[in-house]
Design an enzyme around this catalytic site. Structure first.
Site, PDB file in Angstrom:
ATOM      1  N   ASP A   1      -2.257 -13.768   1.398  1.00 40.55           N
ATOM      2  CA  ASP A   1      -2.648 -12.832   2.451  1.00 40.55           C
ATOM      3  C   ASP A   1      -3.852 -13.452   3.167  1.00 40.55           C
ATOM      4  O   ASP A   1      -4.990 -13.354   2.696  1.00 40.55           O
ATOM      5  CB  ASP A   1      -2.991 -11.477   1.837  1.00 40.55           C
ATOM      6  CG  ASP A   1      -3.463 -10.464   2.872  1.00 40.55           C
ATOM      7  OD1 ASP A   1      -3.691 -10.852   4.037  1.00 40.55           O
ATOM      8  OD2 ASP A   1      -3.620  -9.288   2.509  1.00 40.55           O
TER       9      ASP A   1
ATOM     10  N   TYR B   1     -11.902   5.943   7.310  1.00 38.66           N
ATOM     11  CA  TYR B   1     -12.794   5.805   6.143  1.00 38.66           C
ATOM     12  C   TYR B   1     -14.052   6.658   6.316  1.00 38.66           C
ATOM     13  O   TYR B   1     -15.164   6.173   6.108  1.00 38.66           O
ATOM     14  CB  TYR B   1     -13.225   4.344   5.959  1.00 38.66           C
ATOM     15  CG  TYR B   1     -12.094   3.346   5.967  1.00 38.66           C
ATOM     16  CD1 TYR B   1     -11.104   3.383   4.981  1.00 38.66           C
ATOM     17  CD2 TYR B   1     -12.016   2.362   6.953  1.00 38.66           C
ATOM     18  CE1 TYR B   1     -10.064   2.464   4.992  1.00 38.66           C
ATOM     19  CE2 TYR B   1     -10.980   1.440   6.955  1.00 38.66           C
ATOM     20  CZ  TYR B   1     -10.014   1.496   5.969  1.00 38.66           C
ATOM     21  OH  TYR B   1      -8.998   0.580   5.980  1.00 38.66           O
TER      22      TYR B   1
ATOM     23  N   TYR C   1      -7.827  -6.445  -1.733  1.00 35.49           N
ATOM     24  CA  TYR C   1      -7.533  -5.464  -0.685  1.00 35.49           C
ATOM     25  C   TYR C   1      -6.398  -6.031   0.162  1.00 35.49           C
ATOM     26  O   TYR C   1      -6.505  -7.153   0.676  1.00 35.49           O
ATOM     27  CB  TYR C   1      -8.747  -5.196   0.221  1.00 35.49           C
ATOM     28  CG  TYR C   1      -8.370  -4.294   1.377  1.00 35.49           C
ATOM     29  CD1 TYR C   1      -8.312  -2.909   1.200  1.00 35.49           C
ATOM     30  CD2 TYR C   1      -8.000  -4.819   2.613  1.00 35.49           C
ATOM     31  CE1 TYR C   1      -7.906  -2.078   2.242  1.00 35.49           C
ATOM     32  CE2 TYR C   1      -7.592  -3.989   3.649  1.00 35.49           C
ATOM     33  CZ  TYR C   1      -7.547  -2.633   3.455  1.00 35.49           C
ATOM     34  OH  TYR C   1      -7.132  -1.808   4.473  1.00 35.49           O
TER      35      TYR C   1
HETATM   36  C1  LIG Z   1      -7.443  -6.083   7.171  1.00 27.01           C
HETATM   37  C2  LIG Z   1      -6.620  -6.598   6.073  1.00 27.01           C
HETATM   38  C3  LIG Z   1      -5.319  -6.093   5.840  1.00 27.01           C
HETATM   39  C4  LIG Z   1      -4.747  -4.926   6.614  1.00 27.01           C
HETATM   40  O1  LIG Z   1      -4.549  -5.222   7.951  1.00 27.01           O
HETATM   41  P1  LIG Z   1      -4.356  -4.004   9.003  1.00 27.01           P
HETATM   42  O2  LIG Z   1      -4.075  -4.695  10.295  1.00 27.01           O
HETATM   43  O3  LIG Z   1      -5.644  -3.232   8.986  1.00 27.01           O
HETATM   44  O4  LIG Z   1      -3.227  -3.174   8.493  1.00 27.01           O
HETATM   45  C5  LIG Z   1      -4.582  -6.665   4.826  1.00 27.01           C
HETATM   46  N1  LIG Z   1      -5.061  -7.695   4.096  1.00 27.01           N
HETATM   47  C6  LIG Z   1      -6.292  -8.198   4.295  1.00 27.01           C
HETATM   48  C7  LIG Z   1      -6.747  -9.353   3.477  1.00 27.01           C
HETATM   49  C8  LIG Z   1      -7.114  -7.668   5.283  1.00 27.01           C
HETATM   50  O5  LIG Z   1      -8.358  -8.141   5.445  1.00 27.01           O
END
Ligand SMILES: *Cc1c(COP(=O)(O)O)cnc(C)c1O
Length: 415
Positions: A235, A17, A144
């Site tokens: 997630d 980034y 995200y």
């Molecule tokens: C950090 C994050 C990801 C991605 O995880 P990585 O290990 O960086 O690939 C996906 N979803 C959420 C909510 C995150 O905070």
């Protein structure tokens, strides 16, 4: 004053980034202990971000080190295809025991993004295996979910960092996170015939700007998904393991998704490991004499044994101590620290939930990391199109003296 490895490597390392044309050099770290980063020039910074929210117990924890070392001596790694090891199998059983009962089938990956991809694949293929043609995904404004192509397409289509890649990846619809009195159910019903699943970061959308919503949103999602035969994916890569209060955000809401994704603090910030954990019903959609109904996925380093040992160490620590109380204490401290800045220049809103605290600011108005570092803190504001977000997500075990350093730095830079 700087480390010579930094000078030699800078021409070769492509940073995350990062606009290399304008970014200042990164801070060279030579050690990390407790909640402090030790820099090459001898300074110490209190870490307000816990290394992208992973280091829940602080750095270099002796128990994590001991578990990793013991595993290293016994069996560092074997492939998970056709072979099994105790660290991975016992970790799967342990994770299943921490989650509500139908969530019991654990698929390991090395990164969170890939675990989200696996969750999408589980949902889409479960639908296909049941004879449904549904392939679509519903995600939310402000989301995200990662940096790979499928997960980029789930991120906020306008304000997210991946808007340049719109239209690539999986077929996705975005709606605003439901609000009281809106027409979400009607809009959902119109999309439902093409949806395999809905994915949300429960309670706090983190990298998309530390946006928070109430548990009623999750109840509404569960209800519409049940009504329209759509799978629900949480997630919890960022929210899991006490970051927003309870062990998982799903406990706070009392809502059980069909698949939950965990990562980040799973290994307490020591080694990369994530997992997509599916319900009995999702798993059983793959259970068939027909080989083509199997989940075709297998990251090379999945369930790396040392990473699994690190996760066991992290879970040991979560079990031994009352992390819910640590998160509650941080919540009180974050409110006391950030609320007085509500009227500071550029600040639009103050958002706090559990051990997540954020000042939402006018774009371009957040102080740089260098300014925080000058006051002994590592803080790395999110810079989105619509807002800058100065957030604190420190290790959950934050000593009072370190909390004072962070609070003083934020007040010095913003007050
Ligand atoms: C950090 C994050 C990801 C991605 O995880 P990585 O290990 O960086 O690939 C996906 N979803 C959420 C909510 C995150 O905070």
């Amino acid at each position: 004053m700087t480390a010579d490895w930094l000078d030699r490597g800078q021409a070769h390392v492509w940073r995350p980034y990062c606009q290399h044309a304008t970014a200042p050099a990164p801070l060279p770290v030579v050690g990390a202990h407790g909640c402090r980063l030790h820099l090459a020039d001898g300074r110490q910074l209190v870490d307000g971000t816990a290394s992208w929210w992973t280091a829940a117990h602080g750095y270099n924890h002796p128990h994590l080190r001991a578990r990793m070392q013991a595993q290293l001596e016994q069996l560092p790694h074997v492939a998970f295809g056709g072979l099994a090891h105790e660290a991975g199998y016992s970790l799967a059983a342990r994770l299943a025991a921490l989650l509500p009962d139908p969530l019991r089938h654990v698929f390991f990956t090395e990164s969170g993004s890939v675990a989200v991809e696996v969750a999408l694949k589980m949902a889409m293929q479960a639908q296909a295996n049941r004879g449904s043609a549904r392939r679509g995904v519903l995600a939310f404004a402000g989301a995200y979910h990662g940096d790979t192509f499928a997960t980029m397409s789930l991120c906020d289509p306008h304000d997210g960092m991946h808007h340049a890649f719109r239209g690539l990846g999986v077929p996705v619809e975005h709606l605003p996170v439901p609000r009281d009195g809106d027409d979400f159910e009607a809009r959902f019903a119109a999309l439902a015939p093409s949806l395999a699943c809905v994915i949300i970061e429960p309670l706090v959308q983190c990298a998309g700007g530390m946006r928070m919503h109430s548990v009623s949103v999750l109840h509404r999602l569960r209800a519409v998904c049940d009504a329209h035969d759509v799978l629900l994916v949480f997630d919890e890569i960022a929210t899991g393991f006490y970051r927003v209060g309870r062990r998982f955000a799903l406990e706070e809401a009392g809502v059980v998704p069909d698949v939950v994704v965990v990562g980040k603090a799973l290994t307490g910030g020591s080694l990369p490991l994530a997992a997509a954990i599916a319900s009995e019903e999702v798993f059983s959609a793959f259970h068939h004499a027909d080989a083509s109904r199997a989940l075709q996925h297998g990251p090379t380093y999945m369930a790396n044994a040392v990473a699994c040992a690190a996760a066991h160490g992290s879970l040991d620590l979560f079990e031994r101590d009352d992390y819910g109380a640590h998160a509650a204490k941080l919540e009180g401290w974050l409110r006391a620290t950030l609320e007085p800045l509500r009227d500071a220049a550029g600040v639009r809103a103050v958002n706090v939930r559990g051990a997540v605290g954020a000042l939402v600011m006018q774009p371009g108005s957040a102080p740089s990391s260098d300014r925080f570092a000058a006051h002994g803190a590592f803080v790395r504001p999110l810079r989105l199109r619509a807002a800058d977000v100065v957030y604190l997500m420190p290790p959950l075990l934050l000593p009072d003296a370190d909390a004072e350093v962070l609070a003083a730095a934020v007040h010095a830079c913003l007050g």
